[in-house]
Design a protein around this motif. Structure first.
Motif, PDB file in Angstrom:
ATOM      1  N   ILE A 226      17.675   2.926   1.729  1.00 16.35           N
ATOM      2  CA  ILE A 226      16.509   3.289   2.535  1.00 16.35           C
ATOM      3  C   ILE A 226      16.186   4.772   2.351  1.00 16.35           C
ATOM      4  CG2 ILE A 226      15.647   3.554   4.891  1.00 16.35           C
ATOM      5  CD1 ILE A 226      17.178   1.031   5.620  1.00 16.35           C
ATOM      6  N   LEU A 227      17.224   5.603   2.304  1.00 20.82           N
ATOM      7  CA  LEU A 227      17.007   7.038   2.059  1.00 20.82           C
ATOM      8  C   LEU A 227      16.365   7.261   0.691  1.00 20.82           C
ATOM      9  CD1 LEU A 227      17.472   9.960   3.010  1.00 20.82           C
ATOM     10  CD2 LEU A 227      19.728   9.858   1.905  1.00 20.82           C
ATOM     11  N   LEU A 228      16.850   6.524  -0.295  1.00 21.77           N
ATOM     12  CA  LEU A 228      16.278   6.630  -1.637  1.00 21.77           C
ATOM     13  C   LEU A 228      14.821   6.184  -1.648  1.00 21.77           C
ATOM     14  CD1 LEU A 228      16.922   7.286  -4.621  1.00 21.77           C
ATOM     15  CD2 LEU A 228      17.539   4.873  -4.910  1.00 21.77           C
ATOM     16  N   VAL A 229      14.521   5.101  -0.902  1.00 24.46           N
ATOM     17  CA  VAL A 229      13.147   4.610  -0.834  1.00 24.46           C
ATOM     18  C   VAL A 229      12.248   5.633  -0.158  1.00 24.46           C
ATOM     19  CG1 VAL A 229      11.662   2.858   0.228  1.00 24.46           C
ATOM     20  CG2 VAL A 229      13.774   2.177  -0.905  1.00 24.46           C
ATOM     21  N   LEU A 230      12.722   6.196   0.966  1.00 24.41           N
ATOM     22  CA  LEU A 230      11.907   7.157   1.711  1.00 24.41           C
ATOM     23  C   LEU A 230      11.630   8.423   0.915  1.00 24.41           C
ATOM     24  CD1 LEU A 230      13.455   6.869   5.291  1.00 24.41           C
ATOM     25  CD2 LEU A 230      11.233   6.039   4.538  1.00 24.41           C
TER      26      LEU A 230
ATOM     27  N   GLY B   8       0.815  -1.209   0.000  1.00 26.98           N
ATOM     28  CA  GLY B   8       0.000   0.000   0.000  1.00 26.98           C
ATOM     29  C   GLY B   8       0.848   1.258   0.000  1.00 26.98           C
ATOM     30  N   THR B   9       0.247   2.328   0.439  1.00 24.65           N
ATOM     31  CA  THR B   9       0.919   3.625   0.430  1.00 24.65           C
ATOM     32  C   THR B   9       1.995   3.668   1.509  1.00 24.65           C
ATOM     33  OG1 THR B   9      -1.094   4.687  -0.356  1.00 24.65           O
ATOM     34  CG2 THR B   9       0.605   6.115   0.590  1.00 24.65           C
ATOM     35  N   ILE B  10       3.212   4.002   1.129  1.00 23.31           N
ATOM     36  CA  ILE B  10       4.336   4.126   2.062  1.00 23.31           C
ATOM     37  C   ILE B  10       4.671   5.607   2.192  1.00 23.31           C
ATOM     38  CG2 ILE B  10       6.732   3.506   2.525  1.00 23.31           C
ATOM     39  CD1 ILE B  10       6.316   1.046   0.745  1.00 23.31           C
ATOM     40  N   PRO B  11       4.579   6.172   3.388  1.00 19.91           N
ATOM     41  CA  PRO B  11       4.864   7.610   3.552  1.00 19.91           C
ATOM     42  C   PRO B  11       6.308   7.919   3.168  1.00 19.91           C
ATOM     43  CG  PRO B  11       3.777   6.721   5.498  1.00 19.91           C
ATOM     44  CD  PRO B  11       4.152   5.548   4.648  1.00 19.91           C
TER      45      PRO B  11
END
Length: 509
Positions: A233-237, A131-134
């Motif tokens: 993780i930074l790129l994903v966020l 689903g939606t990941i902030p």
């Protein structure tokens, strides 16, 4: 809190984390993690259980709702298992030949995401997706310092448990890959990792078994992997989080479970572990079951407490044996362990394989009296009874003084002999002696002295000699009864016995 613990050098407690304890904890925690992922594999929605016995409640809820299993999620989970397990085994078998492990998890995640997105699995089959990941970061904000008095006690327990879990996992992988972990340095690292994120509304930082196993199983070895993970993780966020909207949760659950297989394989080592050491096996089982059935945090604490109890019990009932001489040498070894050892006539050599302190002082005396075959208290009591009988007979018969003197001389010459005249206590395995231990040695010395047996000490280390000296064991007579080797003590005993026999034979002549 953890920085303060590091400053106070509390990391020494890590020495109580034995290999069996760490292995049992890892296996028990793996069962807890596996339990938490089963609902994603089946695609069912159940309430999250927390606290003591959460794993048991989770399984109860799984079986209650198993009829609601999502077939799409179940099929996807089976397919991912059929891909991941063989690929992981190939990586393990050919890791020496492969320049880099096959990134099978990445391929599975990408493939599953594309299949879920273009196959409309959520819309058509009700599959559970990420689903939606902030995205983005919250603005930094100073913590509410007024809450510290009310959360200080809880923060202390979290700090201790977080440190214990982190160090236990660190020690487990350090032993596997051959490097050293400094507990206090780890404590500083965890502390600072919690101080800075506190201004960004982050959760408390600690080691995570599932994520650590995933990284270790993919071939990560150095801090470069941590840097790369942080960047991804930074790129994903910030950017690519929306791309994982259609990723099924069951895929992530399967990846987590597959990477637990190393810890779960420990069950096959139980028969071998039982043959090697039953106490270590008991520690493994207690830690594993308490971590799996009660809770991860309490399981670790229970395992540590049980391990310390086992140490105390072991010290209360240590090994004790008589020594014999190896033929044509000055070496003395246990007569129980080795065969064809020769005992010296009239001399018993006793070894106590543990520190001598207040916990096992009675065990020391019991083992000494039992293995030597002479209990000086019983012998002294019997001698007193014989003396009283003799006095009664003398009074009854009204024997004259000269006659009494002659009877005493005859009884001294023909009384029942003891099996040995000298007892040598090998102190080489006694690491330390406390006040109770010194007093016990004094009692042993006096008890055997009262029945005519000489007690000698051999191979006392610096700590033991210092304790004996400070405890006033070394008096005029005892100062010459401590020797640097068992051989020297035996030679002294033989010489003294020769001198005594010569005096007796001279007086008889």
């Amino acid at each position: 809190m953890q920085v303060a613990m590091g400053f106070l050098q509390v990391g020494f407690v890590s020495v109580y984390l034995s290999d069996s304890l760490l292995s049992g904890f890892a296996t028990g925690a793996s069962i807890t993690i596996l339990t938490s992922q089963v609902k994603y594999l089946l695609g069912i929605s159940i309430p999250r259980a927390n606290g003591i016995g959460s794993s048991i409640y989770t399984w109860i809820n799984i079986f209650r709702n198993i009829h609601m299993t999502n077939i799409c999620d179940l099929v996807t989970s089976i397919l991912c298992l059929l891909v991941l397990i063989p690929a992981k085994e190939i990586n393990e078998c050919y890791k020496s030949k492969l320049k880099a492990p096959i990134p099978i998890e990445l391929f599975v995640v990408v493939g599953a995401t594309l299949a879920s997105h273009f196959g409309h699995l959520h819309e058509n089959y009700g599959s559970s997706i990420a689903g939606t990941i902030p995205t983005g970061f919250l603005m930094p904000k100073s913590p509410d310092w007024s809450l510290i008095p009310s959360i200080a006690l809880g923060a202390l327990s979290i700090a201790i448990i977080g440190f214990a879990i982190t160090v236990s996992l660190s020690e487990m992988f350090a032993k596997k890959h051959g490097y050293e972990v400094k507990a206090n340095q780890e404590m500083y690292a965890i502390g600072f990792c919690n101080i800075i994120p506190a201004f960004f509304h982050c959760f408390t930082t600690s080691a995570a078994l599932a994520k650590t196993l995933v990284k270790e199983s993919t071939g990560c070895r150095t801090q470069v992997s941590g840097v790369m993970t942080s960047l991804i993780i930074l790129l994903v966020l910030l950017v690519i989080a929306p791309l994982f909207f259609s990723l099924q949760k069951c895929v992530l659950g399967v990846i987590t479970i597959v990477n637990l297989r190393g810890a779960l394989k420990k069950y096959f080592d139980l028969p071998k572990m039982w043959k090697v050491n039953k106490v270590d096996t008991a520690i493994w089982l207690v830690t594993m079951f308490s971590s799996a059935l009660i809770s991860t945090e309490l399981g670790l604490l229970i395992g540590i407490a049980f391990s310390m109890v086992c140490v105390i019990v072991r010290s209360q009932k240590p090994g004790a044996t008589l020594l014999g001489r190896v033929e044509n040498s000055d070496v003395f070894e246990s007569m129980v362990v080795y065969k064809n050892l020769k005992s010296t006539p009239g001399i018993k050599i006793f070894r106590f394989e543990a520190p001598l302190y207040y916990v096992n002082k009675q065990c020391f005396k019991s083992a000494l009296y039992k293995t030597s075959g002479v209990d000086p208290v019983i012998v002294a009591t019997e001698q007193k009874k014989k003396e009283k009988k003799k006095e009664k007979l003398q009074k009854k018969d009204r024997v004259v003084d000269a006659k009494v003197t002659q009877v005493d001389t005859i009884q001294q010459l023909y009384k029942e002999p003891l099996p040995f005249h000298t007892l040598v206590i090998d102190c080489s395995v006694i690491q330390f002696i406390d006040t109770a231990g010194v007093n016990t040695l004094k009692e042993v010395l006096n008890d055997y002295k009262n029945i005519g047996i000489c007690v000698l000490l051999a191979q006392c280390n610096i700590s033991v000699r210092k304790s004996l000296r400070n405890g006033d064991y070394f008096k005029r007579e005892e100062s010459c009864m401590v020797f640097y080797s068992v051989q020297q003590a035996v030679q002294f005993a033989l010489y003294e016995q020769e001198q005594e026999d010569a005096c007796i034979n001279g007086s008889l002549v």
